[in-house]
Design an enzyme around this catalytic site. Structure first.
Site, PDB file in Angstrom:
ATOM      1  N   SER A  18     -65.540 -20.779 -47.937  1.00 31.60           N
ATOM      2  CA  SER A  18     -65.375 -21.052 -46.505  1.00 31.60           C
ATOM      3  C   SER A  18     -65.743 -22.491 -46.124  1.00 31.60           C
ATOM      4  O   SER A  18     -66.775 -23.018 -46.542  1.00 31.60           O
ATOM      5  CB  SER A  18     -66.239 -20.090 -45.678  1.00 31.60           C
ATOM      6  OG  SER A  18     -66.133 -20.465 -44.312  1.00 31.60           O
ATOM      7  N   SER A  70     -66.050 -23.252 -42.915  1.00 31.73           N
ATOM      8  CA  SER A  70     -66.607 -23.165 -41.560  1.00 31.73           C
ATOM      9  C   SER A  70     -67.972 -23.856 -41.427  1.00 31.73           C
ATOM     10  O   SER A  70     -68.201 -24.575 -40.447  1.00 31.73           O
ATOM     11  CB  SER A  70     -66.720 -21.701 -41.119  1.00 31.73           C
ATOM     12  OG  SER A  70     -65.436 -21.164 -41.017  1.00 31.73           O
ATOM     13  N   LYS A 104     -62.886  -8.205 -40.284  1.00 33.04           N
ATOM     14  CA  LYS A 104     -62.376  -8.525 -38.935  1.00 33.04           C
ATOM     15  C   LYS A 104     -62.064  -7.276 -38.087  1.00 33.04           C
ATOM     16  O   LYS A 104     -62.146  -7.330 -36.873  1.00 33.04           O
ATOM     17  CB  LYS A 104     -61.112  -9.380 -39.032  1.00 33.04           C
ATOM     18  CG  LYS A 104     -61.362 -10.831 -39.404  1.00 33.04           C
ATOM     19  CD  LYS A 104     -60.050 -11.594 -39.351  1.00 33.04           C
ATOM     20  CE  LYS A 104     -60.242 -13.047 -39.729  1.00 33.04           C
ATOM     21  NZ  LYS A 104     -59.014 -13.840 -39.578  1.00 33.04           N
ATOM     22  N   ASN A 106     -62.602 -12.409 -34.871  1.00 34.07           N
ATOM     23  CA  ASN A 106     -63.117 -13.430 -35.804  1.00 34.07           C
ATOM     24  C   ASN A 106     -64.302 -14.215 -35.243  1.00 34.07           C
ATOM     25  O   ASN A 106     -64.850 -15.076 -35.923  1.00 34.07           O
ATOM     26  CB  ASN A 106     -61.999 -14.387 -36.256  1.00 34.07           C
ATOM     27  CG  ASN A 106     -61.596 -15.369 -35.175  1.00 34.07           C
ATOM     28  OD1 ASN A 106     -61.862 -15.156 -33.997  1.00 34.07           O
ATOM     29  ND2 ASN A 106     -60.969 -16.456 -35.567  1.00 34.07           N
ATOM     30  N   ALA A 158     -53.247 -11.875 -40.236  1.00 35.94           N
ATOM     31  CA  ALA A 158     -52.837 -13.154 -39.647  1.00 35.94           C
ATOM     32  C   ALA A 158     -51.530 -12.990 -38.878  1.00 35.94           C
ATOM     33  O   ALA A 158     -51.340 -13.604 -37.813  1.00 35.94           O
ATOM     34  CB  ALA A 158     -52.687 -14.203 -40.743  1.00 35.94           C
ATOM     35  N   TYR A 173     -53.917 -23.269 -46.354  1.00 31.09           N
ATOM     36  CA  TYR A 173     -54.394 -24.662 -46.379  1.00 31.09           C
ATOM     37  C   TYR A 173     -55.039 -25.015 -47.720  1.00 31.09           C
ATOM     38  O   TYR A 173     -55.417 -26.158 -47.949  1.00 31.09           O
ATOM     39  CB  TYR A 173     -55.363 -24.936 -45.219  1.00 31.09           C
ATOM     40  CG  TYR A 173     -56.460 -23.911 -45.091  1.00 31.09           C
ATOM     41  CD1 TYR A 173     -57.651 -24.037 -45.776  1.00 31.09           C
ATOM     42  CD2 TYR A 173     -56.274 -22.782 -44.302  1.00 31.09           C
ATOM     43  CE1 TYR A 173     -58.634 -23.073 -45.683  1.00 31.09           C
ATOM     44  CE2 TYR A 173     -57.245 -21.801 -44.204  1.00 31.09           C
ATOM     45  CZ  TYR A 173     -58.422 -21.960 -44.891  1.00 31.09           C
ATOM     46  OH  TYR A 173     -59.383 -21.000 -44.809  1.00 31.09           O
TER      47      TYR A 173
HETATM   48  P1  NAP Z   1     -53.676  -9.747 -45.239  1.00 33.10           P
HETATM   49  O1  NAP Z   1     -54.076  -9.013 -44.026  1.00 33.10           O
HETATM   50  O2  NAP Z   1     -54.129  -9.273 -46.583  1.00 33.10           O
HETATM   51  O3  NAP Z   1     -52.065  -9.812 -45.226  1.00 33.10           O
HETATM   52  C1  NAP Z   1     -51.338 -10.314 -46.306  1.00 33.10           C
HETATM   53  C2  NAP Z   1     -49.846 -10.128 -46.062  1.00 33.10           C
HETATM   54  O4  NAP Z   1     -49.143 -10.716 -47.168  1.00 33.10           O
HETATM   55  C3  NAP Z   1     -49.401  -8.667 -45.979  1.00 33.10           C
HETATM   56  O5  NAP Z   1     -48.340  -8.535 -45.053  1.00 33.10           O
HETATM   57  C4  NAP Z   1     -48.856  -8.419 -47.404  1.00 33.10           C
HETATM   58  O6  NAP Z   1     -47.901  -7.407 -47.468  1.00 33.10           O
HETATM   59  C5  NAP Z   1     -48.193  -9.764 -47.653  1.00 33.10           C
HETATM   60  N1  NAP Z   1     -47.905  -9.988 -49.053  1.00 33.10           N
HETATM   61  C6  NAP Z   1     -48.800 -10.125 -50.062  1.00 33.10           C
HETATM   62  N2  NAP Z   1     -48.135 -10.312 -51.211  1.00 33.10           N
HETATM   63  C7  NAP Z   1     -46.805 -10.304 -50.913  1.00 33.10           C
HETATM   64  C8  NAP Z   1     -45.612 -10.438 -51.684  1.00 33.10           C
HETATM   65  N3  NAP Z   1     -45.637 -10.634 -53.002  1.00 33.10           N
HETATM   66  N4  NAP Z   1     -44.418 -10.379 -51.055  1.00 33.10           N
HETATM   67  C9  NAP Z   1     -44.375 -10.184 -49.719  1.00 33.10           C
HETATM   68  N5  NAP Z   1     -45.465 -10.047 -48.935  1.00 33.10           N
HETATM   69  C10 NAP Z   1     -46.662 -10.101 -49.536  1.00 33.10           C
HETATM   70  O7  NAP Z   1     -54.144 -11.270 -45.177  1.00 33.10           O
HETATM   71  P2  NAP Z   1     -54.269 -12.189 -43.848  1.00 33.10           P
HETATM   72  O8  NAP Z   1     -55.624 -12.136 -43.322  1.00 33.10           O
HETATM   73  O9  NAP Z   1     -53.129 -11.841 -42.960  1.00 33.10           O
HETATM   74  O10 NAP Z   1     -54.083 -13.654 -44.493  1.00 33.10           O
HETATM   75  C11 NAP Z   1     -52.830 -14.041 -45.000  1.00 33.10           C
HETATM   76  C12 NAP Z   1     -52.815 -15.529 -45.315  1.00 33.10           C
HETATM   77  O11 NAP Z   1     -53.010 -16.274 -44.114  1.00 33.10           O
HETATM   78  C13 NAP Z   1     -53.918 -15.972 -46.266  1.00 33.10           C
HETATM   79  O12 NAP Z   1     -53.378 -16.917 -47.153  1.00 33.10           O
HETATM   80  C14 NAP Z   1     -54.945 -16.615 -45.359  1.00 33.10           C
HETATM   81  O13 NAP Z   1     -55.677 -17.640 -46.007  1.00 33.10           O
HETATM   82  C15 NAP Z   1     -54.049 -17.217 -44.283  1.00 33.10           C
HETATM   83  N6  NAP Z   1     -54.757 -17.391 -43.005  1.00 33.10           N
HETATM   84  C16 NAP Z   1     -54.893 -18.660 -42.546  1.00 33.10           C
HETATM   85  C17 NAP Z   1     -55.550 -18.883 -41.346  1.00 33.10           C
HETATM   86  C18 NAP Z   1     -55.705 -20.297 -40.844  1.00 33.10           C
HETATM   87  O14 NAP Z   1     -56.545 -20.520 -39.964  1.00 33.10           O
HETATM   88  N7  NAP Z   1     -54.914 -21.241 -41.328  1.00 33.10           N
HETATM   89  C19 NAP Z   1     -56.066 -17.811 -40.597  1.00 33.10           C
HETATM   90  C20 NAP Z   1     -55.885 -16.503 -41.107  1.00 33.10           C
HETATM   91  C21 NAP Z   1     -55.229 -16.317 -42.317  1.00 33.10           C
HETATM   92  P3  NAP Z   1     -48.303  -5.923 -47.989  1.00 33.10           P
HETATM   93  O15 NAP Z   1     -49.077  -5.280 -46.877  1.00 33.10           O
HETATM   94  O16 NAP Z   1     -46.993  -5.285 -48.229  1.00 33.10           O
HETATM   95  O17 NAP Z   1     -49.143  -6.101 -49.208  1.00 33.10           O
END
Ligand code: NAP
Length: 283
Positions: free
Chosen positions: A25, A27, A77, A98, A137, A229
């Site tokens: 993190s 943060s 979360k 968050n 996300a 990122y």
């Molecule tokens: P999450 O709840 O685990 O969701 C992940 C998503 O990715 C789910 O829809 C999952 O689908 C999909 N996925 C995983 N592998 C896949 C594949 N091979 N093909 C298609 N879809 C796939 O995670 P999250 O919290 O949403 O975070 C997701 C990403 O966003 C992470 O990389 C995180 O670092 C980033 N993020 C960035 C910020 C920022 O401030 N920049 C904030 C939040 C999150 P299934 O359910 O079908 O597995």
């Protein structure tokens, strides 16, 4: 971190980001930089919370006047919500929290991811938004996209039932129907002039991760926004850019959600561009 004398140690407000894993993190780096800059009597840490039992114990601890608030990341979360006293509209609709602020022993929950997502595109207008993924996300991205007048919204994910649940949860604020597709249903005709494509999946965190077909179809009239990122530039961003599309990574969103949390904690809004630079330098 701010230097404090022994006399005022008890007055130093404590803040932390909690999650599992948490070592990665950024943060603490961001918050401690601005705590020093504004000269607040506070410290921001990272804390590993392994499971729900630990979460419940810790949430009770932070009701003490010693604590100012916490940020929450994966996997807590959702689980933290029933442990709080009040939640704002964003948490209610997105179903994830968050940021928690301790106000005289009462815990208030917020979601700043939604506003963070908007920051790098806040003065932009799009004809269509295609959201890839339907996890946590994606909920924040869909929440914010629904508040804008960006034309059509398409949600693309591999699990259709999960997409339907997400859309149902957000139904209260949706102005018009969301088109739901699987990755196999998605074809090139979905892309039109001025389309924003947002990758909310974790595909791209590893260099070996696949590139979604839609990324190969992007052109100079499209914008590709990857929430990742780390790495700073994903393979999908490289492909999108080589096809002429404008690309944005997840650092501005990370910075802007942290800025919004900092404002909730301290009542001051820090400079987001400085935060982005801090994140980049630490990458
Ligand atoms: P999450 O709840 O685990 O969701 C992940 C998503 O990715 C789910 O829809 C999952 O689908 C999909 N996925 C995983 N592998 C896949 C594949 N091979 N093909 C298609 N879809 C796939 O995670 P999250 O919290 O949403 O975070 C997701 C990403 O966003 C992470 O990389 C995180 O670092 C980033 N993020 C960035 C910020 C920022 O401030 N920049 C904030 C939040 C999150 P299934 O359910 O079908 O597995």
């Amino acid at each position: 971190m701010t230097n404090h004398t022994s006399q005022n140690m008890n007055e130093i407000k404590q803040f932390a980001v909690i999650g599992n894993p948490i070592h990665h993190s950024k943060s603490p780096l961001i918050h401690n930089h601005f705590i020093s800059q504004f000269n607040f009597l506070a410290e921001y840490h990272k804390k590993l919370i392994e499971n729900h039992d630990q979460l419940a114990v810790f949430v009770n601890e932070i009701r003490s006047s010693y604590w100012g608030g916490i940020n929450i990341t994966i996997p807590h979360k959702q689980a933290i919500i029933p442990l709080l006293d009040e939640i704002d509209e964003s948490v209610q609709i997105i179903g994830a929290c968050n940021t928690v602020v301790n106000k005289s022993g009462k815990l208030f929950g917020y979601n700043t991811d939604s506003i963070g997502f908007l920051w790098p595109i806040r003065q932009r207008q799009f004809n269509k938004v295609i959201i890839l993924g339907n996890g946590g996300a994606a909920r924040a991205v869909l929440h914010q996209s629904s508040k804008q007048d960006w034309g059509e919204i398409v949600l693309v994910a591999r699990n259709h039932e999960k997409s339907a649940l997400l859309v149902n949860d957000l139904n209260k604020i949706l102005k018009y129907p969301i088109k739901q597709l699987t990755f196999t249903d998605l074809n090139e005709s979905e892309l039109m002039r001025n389309t924003l494509v947002v990758n909310t999946t974790n595909m791209g965190m590893d260099d070996d991760d696949p590139v979604f077909n839609i990324v190969y179809w992007l052109n100079h009239e499209c914008i590709f926004y990857d929430l990742i990122y780390t790495p700073w530039e994903t393979n999908m961003m490289r492909v999108a850019q080589s096809n002429g599309a404008e690309v944005i990574n997840g650092a501005p969103m990370l910075a802007a959600q942290a800025a919004a949390a900092f404002q909730l904690f301290f009542g001051k809004y820090p400079d987001v561009d400085t935060m982005i630079k801090l994140i980049k330098d630490a990458s």
